[in-house]
Design a protein around this motif. Structure first.
Motif, PDB file in Angstrom:
ATOM      1  N   VAL A  79      -3.011  10.169   1.231  1.00 46.97           N
ATOM      2  CA  VAL A  79      -3.335  11.539   1.088  1.00 46.97           C
ATOM      3  C   VAL A  79      -2.744  11.921  -0.006  1.00 46.97           C
ATOM      4  N   LEU A  80      -3.586  12.483  -0.974  1.00 43.07           N
ATOM      5  CA  LEU A  80      -3.003  13.047  -2.422  1.00 43.07           C
ATOM      6  C   LEU A  80      -2.386  14.509  -2.415  1.00 43.07           C
TER       7      LEU A  80
ATOM      8  N   ALA B 218       0.825  -1.225  -0.014  1.00 40.91           N
ATOM      9  CA  ALA B 218       0.025  -0.072  -0.099  1.00 40.91           C
ATOM     10  C   ALA B 218       1.002   1.068  -0.337  1.00 40.91           C
ATOM     11  N   GLN B 219       1.957   1.287   0.864  1.00 40.50           N
ATOM     12  CA  GLN B 219       2.690   2.469   0.894  1.00 40.50           C
ATOM     13  C   GLN B 219       3.477   2.723  -0.277  1.00 40.50           C
ATOM     14  N   SER B 220       4.121   1.709  -1.066  1.00 41.24           N
ATOM     15  CA  SER B 220       4.559   1.677  -2.434  1.00 41.24           C
ATOM     16  C   SER B 220       3.846   2.321  -3.431  1.00 41.24           C
ATOM     17  N   ILE B 221       2.501   1.965  -3.579  1.00 37.66           N
ATOM     18  CA  ILE B 221       1.463   2.347  -4.570  1.00 37.66           C
ATOM     19  C   ILE B 221       1.094   3.638  -4.159  1.00 37.66           C
ATOM     20  N   CYS B 222       1.271   4.018  -3.100  1.00 38.83           N
ATOM     21  CA  CYS B 222       0.681   5.543  -2.568  1.00 38.83           C
ATOM     22  C   CYS B 222       1.707   6.270  -3.127  1.00 38.83           C
ATOM     23  N   THR B 223       3.040   6.320  -2.642  1.00 41.45           N
ATOM     24  CA  THR B 223       4.175   7.075  -2.807  1.00 41.45           C
ATOM     25  C   THR B 223       4.807   6.931  -4.244  1.00 41.45           C
ATOM     26  N   LEU B 224       4.514   5.901  -4.958  1.00 43.37           N
ATOM     27  CA  LEU B 224       5.528   5.639  -5.948  1.00 43.37           C
ATOM     28  C   LEU B 224       4.604   5.285  -7.309  1.00 43.37           C
TER      29      LEU B 224
ATOM     30  N   VAL C 204      -7.257   6.635  -9.262  1.00 46.72           N
ATOM     31  CA  VAL C 204      -6.935   5.191  -9.221  1.00 46.72           C
ATOM     32  C   VAL C 204      -5.359   5.193  -9.804  1.00 46.72           C
ATOM     33  N   PRO C 205      -4.408   4.584  -8.419  1.00 48.24           N
ATOM     34  CA  PRO C 205      -3.203   4.602  -8.888  1.00 48.24           C
ATOM     35  C   PRO C 205      -2.747   3.484 -10.055  1.00 48.24           C
ATOM     36  N   MET C 206      -1.770   4.022 -11.070  1.00 51.60           N
ATOM     37  CA  MET C 206      -1.328   3.014 -11.994  1.00 51.60           C
ATOM     38  C   MET C 206      -0.012   2.410 -11.620  1.00 51.60           C
TER      39      MET C 206
ATOM     40  N   SER D 161       8.768   5.575 -12.025  1.00 51.21           N
ATOM     41  CA  SER D 161       8.764   4.683 -10.670  1.00 51.21           C
ATOM     42  C   SER D 161       7.730   3.454 -10.914  1.00 51.21           C
ATOM     43  N   SER D 162       6.274   4.007 -11.361  1.00 50.43           N
ATOM     44  CA  SER D 162       5.282   3.373 -11.450  1.00 50.43           C
ATOM     45  C   SER D 162       5.611   1.983 -12.389  1.00 50.43           C
TER      46      SER D 162
END
Length: 259
Positions: free
Chosen positions: A73-74, A41-47, A143-145, A85-86
């Motif tokens: 938090v965006l 979850a942290q990696s998807i949120c930040t990267l 939605v995170p990619m 990074s994604s």
């Protein structure tokens, strides 16, 4: 249908393909904790790439739920780097295994056509083009990619331009029955592109998560175009099965092998 292998000989040592696979695996282990809930979850949120955040459409402070008791938090800082990074993050075991397998099947021969340094640049540009088309379909999305699928779509687009008649061996499963078939690359990859297009049009207007079909299409088209610039004619001339001309496969004739 799932590709097992192709009948395309490897000419050069695919150092770039090895390195890209290694970076994806390293990110999965050390950044994403092998898919453990907290690190994933942290990696998807930040990267991960979040279109609405990247384009400053989503108000700063917007909370994006990522799971039970976990929220992102965006808009708190610049996220330009997430476009790169994604490409090296994944959402689960099947996601990374499938992507790396496709890259292994098709990447080495595309690298053969341009060399390792050019291949790295080509791969990253395809990934950026894939992200750009996905963002264009829904620029306000939260939605995170994540995933290498778009860049690998570019590799597949290049492959079908370079080696359209090389046979790809496919695993086909019908219920409890499984078999293998070999089809020309242009049929297998053309079918794959059609599926992405149909699924992409079907996903337009959706707000939930899922597969980034338009990233696959964007990467594929970018790869088919960029390979015309990045290919090295001298390297490609060494490859026995490039182009549309029919060439005899090694299995179609007996050859004396020197000891």
């Amino acid at each position: 249908m799932f590709p097992i292998r192709d009948d395309n000989p490897q000419i050069l040592t695919p150092y770039a393909t090895y390195a890209i696979i290694g970076l994806n695996v390293a990110a999965w282990i050390f950044v994403q904790g092998l898919g453990s809930d907290g690190m994933l979850a942290q990696s998807i949120c930040t990267l991960g790439l979040i279109p609405g955040e990247l384009l400053n459409i989503v108000p700063a402070g917007t909370r994006l739920p990522l799971g039970p008791g976990v929220a992102c938090v965006l808009g708190e800082s610049s996220t330009w780097y997430t476009a790169i990074s994604s490409m090296f993050l994944h959402g689960g075991w099947f996601h990374i295994i499938g992507n790396m397998w496709f890259l292994w099947i098709f990447g080495n021969n595309v690298e053969d056509s341009m060399g390792s340094v050019r291949f790295v640049v080509f791969y990253l540009l395809c990934g950026l083009a894939a992200a750009a088309l996905q963002i264009a379909t829904n620029p306000a999305s939260t939605v995170p990619m994540v995933g290498a699928s778009g860049a690998i779509g570019g590799v597949m687009g290049a492959y079908v331009l370079l080696y359209p008649r090389v046979h790809v061996h496919m695993l086909v499963i019908f219920g409890f029955f499984a078999t293998t078939i070999a089809v020309p690359a242009f049929l297998m990859l053309g079918y794959w592109l059609v599926v992405q297009l149909i699924s992409g049009f079907g996903s337009l207007g959706g707000q939930g998560g899922g597969v980034a079909f338009w990233a696959h299409v964007g990467g594929f088209v970018a790869g088919a175009v960029l390979v015309l610039v990045f290919r090295n004619p001298r390297l490609l001339a060494r490859h026995p099965y490039h182009g549309w001309r029919r060439r005899r496969l090694p299995t179609e004739s007996w050859r004396r092998i020197g000891r």
